[in-house]
Design a protein around this motif. Sequence first.
Motif, PDB file in Angstrom:
ATOM      1  N   PHE A 157       0.595 -18.926   4.022  1.00  0.00           N
ATOM      2  CA  PHE A 157       0.030 -19.795   5.044  1.00  0.00           C
ATOM      3  C   PHE A 157       0.723 -19.545   6.376  1.00  0.00           C
ATOM      4  CE2 PHE A 157       3.169 -22.035   2.546  1.00  0.00           C
ATOM      5  CZ  PHE A 157       3.982 -22.685   3.461  1.00  0.00           C
ATOM      6  N   ILE A 158      -0.096 -19.603   7.432  1.00  0.00           N
ATOM      7  CA  ILE A 158       0.382 -19.310   8.789  1.00  0.00           C
ATOM      8  C   ILE A 158       1.109 -20.531   9.333  1.00  0.00           C
ATOM      9  CG2 ILE A 158      -0.278 -18.535  11.097  1.00  0.00           C
ATOM     10  CD1 ILE A 158      -2.878 -17.464   9.858  1.00  0.00           C
ATOM     11  N   ILE A 159       2.282 -20.301   9.965  1.00  0.00           N
ATOM     12  CA  ILE A 159       3.080 -21.421  10.472  1.00  0.00           C
ATOM     13  C   ILE A 159       3.285 -21.364  11.983  1.00  0.00           C
ATOM     14  CG2 ILE A 159       4.275 -21.719   8.273  1.00  0.00           C
ATOM     15  CD1 ILE A 159       6.710 -20.301   9.576  1.00  0.00           C
ATOM     16  N   SER A 160       2.693 -20.367  12.652  1.00  0.00           N
ATOM     17  CA  SER A 160       2.826 -20.299  14.112  1.00  0.00           C
ATOM     18  C   SER A 160       1.612 -19.606  14.713  1.00  0.00           C
ATOM     19  CB  SER A 160       4.093 -19.541  14.514  1.00  0.00           C
ATOM     20  OG  SER A 160       3.931 -18.144  14.322  1.00  0.00           O
ATOM     21  N   PRO A 161       1.260 -19.914  15.965  1.00  0.00           N
ATOM     22  CA  PRO A 161       0.113 -19.259  16.603  1.00  0.00           C
ATOM     23  C   PRO A 161       0.289 -17.753  16.734  1.00  0.00           C
ATOM     24  CG  PRO A 161       0.804 -21.204  17.850  1.00  0.00           C
ATOM     25  CD  PRO A 161       1.863 -20.941  16.839  1.00  0.00           C
ATOM     26  N   GLU A 162       1.549 -17.287  16.702  1.00  0.00           N
ATOM     27  CA  GLU A 162       1.825 -15.858  16.852  1.00  0.00           C
ATOM     28  C   GLU A 162       1.653 -15.079  15.558  1.00  0.00           C
ATOM     29  OE1 GLU A 162       4.069 -18.284  17.766  1.00  0.00           O
ATOM     30  OE2 GLU A 162       3.268 -18.314  19.813  1.00  0.00           O
ATOM     31  N   GLY A 163       1.449 -15.785  14.447  1.00  0.00           N
ATOM     32  CA  GLY A 163       1.156 -15.084  13.204  1.00  0.00           C
ATOM     33  C   GLY A 163       2.304 -14.955  12.233  1.00  0.00           C
ATOM     34  N   LEU A 164       3.263 -15.885  12.256  1.00  0.00           N
ATOM     35  CA  LEU A 164       4.280 -15.919  11.210  1.00  0.00           C
ATOM     36  C   LEU A 164       3.681 -16.550   9.958  1.00  0.00           C
ATOM     37  CD1 LEU A 164       7.523 -17.002  13.115  1.00  0.00           C
ATOM     38  CD2 LEU A 164       7.084 -14.780  12.039  1.00  0.00           C
ATOM     39  N   VAL A 165       3.931 -15.946   8.803  1.00  0.00           N
ATOM     40  CA  VAL A 165       3.327 -16.381   7.555  1.00  0.00           C
ATOM     41  C   VAL A 165       4.416 -16.576   6.505  1.00  0.00           C
ATOM     42  CG1 VAL A 165       1.731 -15.773   5.684  1.00  0.00           C
ATOM     43  CG2 VAL A 165       1.190 -15.138   8.052  1.00  0.00           C
ATOM     44  N   LEU A 166       4.363 -17.694   5.806  1.00  0.00           N
ATOM     45  CA  LEU A 166       5.266 -17.949   4.685  1.00  0.00           C
ATOM     46  C   LEU A 166       4.565 -17.635   3.367  1.00  0.00           C
ATOM     47  CD1 LEU A 166       7.022 -21.288   5.695  1.00  0.00           C
ATOM     48  CD2 LEU A 166       8.176 -19.119   5.195  1.00  0.00           C
ATOM     49  N   THR A 167       5.330 -17.084   2.420  1.00  0.00           N
ATOM     50  CA  THR A 167       4.807 -16.805   1.091  1.00  0.00           C
ATOM     51  C   THR A 167       5.987 -16.742   0.128  1.00  0.00           C
ATOM     52  OG1 THR A 167       3.375 -15.344  -0.220  1.00  0.00           O
ATOM     53  CG2 THR A 167       4.882 -14.287   1.339  1.00  0.00           C
ATOM     54  N   ASN A 168       5.710 -16.456  -1.126  1.00  0.00           N
ATOM     55  CA  ASN A 168       6.782 -16.258  -2.098  1.00  0.00           C
ATOM     56  C   ASN A 168       7.376 -14.862  -1.971  1.00  0.00           C
ATOM     57  OD1 ASN A 168       5.158 -18.248  -4.589  1.00  0.00           O
ATOM     58  ND2 ASN A 168       7.108 -18.710  -3.625  1.00  0.00           N
ATOM     59  N   TYR A 169       8.661 -14.774  -2.238  1.00  0.00           N
ATOM     60  CA  TYR A 169       9.315 -13.466  -2.234  1.00  0.00           C
ATOM     61  C   TYR A 169       8.702 -12.553  -3.284  1.00  0.00           C
ATOM     62  CZ  TYR A 169      12.948  -9.997  -3.201  1.00  0.00           C
ATOM     63  OH  TYR A 169      13.634  -8.830  -3.429  1.00  0.00           O
ATOM     64  N   HIS A 170       8.380 -13.102  -4.474  1.00  0.00           N
ATOM     65  CA  HIS A 170       7.865 -12.226  -5.521  1.00  0.00           C
ATOM     66  C   HIS A 170       6.472 -11.684  -5.195  1.00  0.00           C
ATOM     67  CE1 HIS A 170       5.967 -15.987  -7.291  1.00  0.00           C
ATOM     68  NE2 HIS A 170       5.002 -15.120  -7.511  1.00  0.00           N
ATOM     69  N   VAL A 171       5.783 -12.269  -4.236  1.00  0.00           N
ATOM     70  CA  VAL A 171       4.472 -11.761  -3.835  1.00  0.00           C
ATOM     71  C   VAL A 171       4.607 -10.451  -3.059  1.00  0.00           C
ATOM     72  CG1 VAL A 171       2.452 -12.198  -2.362  1.00  0.00           C
ATOM     73  CG2 VAL A 171       3.340 -14.009  -3.838  1.00  0.00           C
ATOM     74  N   VAL A 172       5.641 -10.348  -2.234  1.00  0.00           N
ATOM     75  CA  VAL A 172       5.781  -9.182  -1.345  1.00  0.00           C
ATOM     76  C   VAL A 172       6.939  -8.289  -1.732  1.00  0.00           C
ATOM     77  CG1 VAL A 172       4.699 -10.358   0.604  1.00  0.00           C
ATOM     78  CG2 VAL A 172       7.179 -10.490   0.312  1.00  0.00           C
ATOM     79  N   GLN A 173       7.677  -8.607  -2.769  1.00  0.00           N
ATOM     80  CA  GLN A 173       8.821  -7.802  -3.138  1.00  0.00           C
ATOM     81  C   GLN A 173       8.413  -6.380  -3.492  1.00  0.00           C
ATOM     82  OE1 GLN A 173      10.416  -8.301  -6.904  1.00  0.00           O
ATOM     83  NE2 GLN A 173      12.302  -7.181  -6.498  1.00  0.00           N
ATOM     84  N   GLY A 174       9.150  -5.414  -2.963  1.00  0.00           N
ATOM     85  CA  GLY A 174       8.879  -4.017  -3.241  1.00  0.00           C
ATOM     86  C   GLY A 174       7.672  -3.459  -2.524  1.00  0.00           C
ATOM     87  N   ALA A 175       7.115  -4.196  -1.557  1.00  0.00           N
ATOM     88  CA  ALA A 175       5.887  -3.751  -0.878  1.00  0.00           C
ATOM     89  C   ALA A 175       6.173  -2.637   0.116  1.00  0.00           C
ATOM     90  CB  ALA A 175       5.238  -4.932  -0.164  1.00  0.00           C
ATOM     91  N   GLU A 176       5.398  -1.590   0.066  1.00  0.00           N
ATOM     92  CA  GLU A 176       5.403  -0.569   1.107  1.00  0.00           C
ATOM     93  C   GLU A 176       4.363  -0.885   2.175  1.00  0.00           C
ATOM     94  OE1 GLU A 176       4.758   2.978  -1.147  1.00  0.00           O
ATOM     95  OE2 GLU A 176       6.917   3.345  -1.378  1.00  0.00           O
ATOM     96  N   GLU A 177       3.351  -1.643   1.776  1.00  0.00           N
ATOM     97  CA  GLU A 177       2.308  -2.057   2.712  1.00  0.00           C
ATOM     98  C   GLU A 177       1.861  -3.465   2.350  1.00  0.00           C
ATOM     99  OE1 GLU A 177      -1.253   0.280   2.551  1.00  0.00           O
ATOM    100  OE2 GLU A 177      -1.910  -0.333   4.549  1.00  0.00           O
ATOM    101  N   ILE A 178       1.840  -4.359   3.344  1.00  0.00           N
ATOM    102  CA  ILE A 178       1.400  -5.730   3.149  1.00  0.00           C
ATOM    103  C   ILE A 178       0.121  -5.943   3.959  1.00  0.00           C
ATOM    104  CG2 ILE A 178       1.989  -8.179   3.379  1.00  0.00           C
ATOM    105  CD1 ILE A 178       4.930  -7.346   3.431  1.00  0.00           C
ATOM    106  N   ILE A 179      -0.918  -6.367   3.282  1.00  0.00           N
ATOM    107  CA  ILE A 179      -2.210  -6.616   3.932  1.00  0.00           C
ATOM    108  C   ILE A 179      -2.527  -8.107   3.835  1.00  0.00           C
ATOM    109  CG2 ILE A 179      -4.674  -6.098   3.981  1.00  0.00           C
ATOM    110  CD1 ILE A 179      -2.900  -3.751   4.746  1.00  0.00           C
TER     111      ILE A 179
END
Length: 493
Positions: free
Chosen positions: A117-139
């Motif tokens: 979920f987005i937490i700022s107008p500039e596009g900062l997003v919070l999520t779980n670490y295990h969702v993005v862990q080891g990611a080479e590309e995040i979409i």
Amino acid sequence: MLNQLKRVSAISFLVFLWTFPVTVPGPMAGFDLADSAHALSSQSMPLGSNIFVEIAKEKNPAVVNISIRGKTQMSSRTPRGNGPRFRGEPREPFQDFYDRFFGQQDPQPRRGMGSGFIISPEGLVLTNYHVVQGAEEIIVNIDDGGAIEKEYEATLVGSDPKTDIALIKLVLDGKDKVKFPHLDFGDSDKLEVGEWVMAIGNPFGLSHTVTVGVVSAKDRAIGSGPYDEFIQTDASINPGNSGGPLLNIKGQVIGMNTAIISGSTGGNVGIGFAIPINMVKSILPDLKEKGTVTRGWLGVMIQKITPELKDSFNLKSFEGALVGDVIPGGPAEAAGIKRGDVIVRFGKEKVDTMESLPKIVAATPPGEAVDVKIIRDGKPMNISVTIAVLKDEETKVAALDPLGIQTQDITPELMQSMNLETTEGVLVSDVTPGESGGEAGLRRGDIITEVNRKPVTNVQDYQSAVRGLKSGDTALMLVKRGGTTIYIAVKLN
């Protein structure tokens, strides 16, 4: 039941559920989400309102779908029980904890999907670490119903494996002047059991799914680490909801959906867990500024106070954290804290339980001197401790072993109070129901003197004996109980 705890990242199959419509009276005339929330003196939902409809319309656009392509990771090969196969599930955070529920692992390319979920107008997003862990590309896919419907690449700003929280930033080109819709934080400390909540996320790849329920419990410890204090909810969350928001009826984020206890299908059975948003807020500045979280370190191994320990140490209550060991060279040793001390207050904070101390210490700035109140030999004492920086390899909590029991060395005081002839062996000070040790018949108060025909003289010997056990292995234990000696075979689930 904890044997079926799952993180809620997306998996590659669908579960079809029959649902029955529930008719709610029509909306209040002139209903407005902000006005309604302001008018309510409590968090209860006004009957006859369509408040959830309004929350969904207003907040859905700020909830995003996250997919990644990443490095080779570990996926489930032999799940415990009848749970589903979770592809793309990373081993961290809490690797040992999740290995117990996902079984042996095989390496394969990591692909995953979750929520955020987005937490700022500039596009900062919070999520779980295990969702993005080891990611080479995040979409990140954003869809607000028309104004913005676009995929963005994102970069990792900061992450904290210990609490399973990550902060990412949407990448904008020079011509992109978008101001993103975003969610506001609530106060999870004010959350009440029974309060209505809404979850939004991407379960099973079904984007912007809205579910509603209540807060079932607070401060739940599910064995994932020293900072457990999850919100439990019966709002339906499933694999793919990881990282999505849990909202109160004011439309404020009060939690981040993270884990579920699942049935044989791997889906929702009415028990889900969310990280309290106040925990997220406490580490957010560090994630933004440094990319990591700096925590305070006391340098003790602690355990909870059982009835036997209460009597042995002549304590008046079960409050506090018992120091089972002091880490050499740590702040506690330098200050004079000793094994057997009971920490009952840390600075201005009362230490009610063992679980509360790591959180209090972690929130203390390194370098700060703190007055610590302890009970030693039945007498209160105050000791000043200068807190150091917690490093990843440093242990603070006496964790349960793979068999689901907690052990401790037999001190001369315990030997005397329990009428033992020797201090050799280890005392079983806690047994987790449903885990291997409890199912085999181990009890609190047992003395383990051998494991697989090898003598056990202290906790170090015991931990060495059980550390290498794998699922399906059996440990033959020689146990002293009530003046007799018995063998107990414990099979690791």
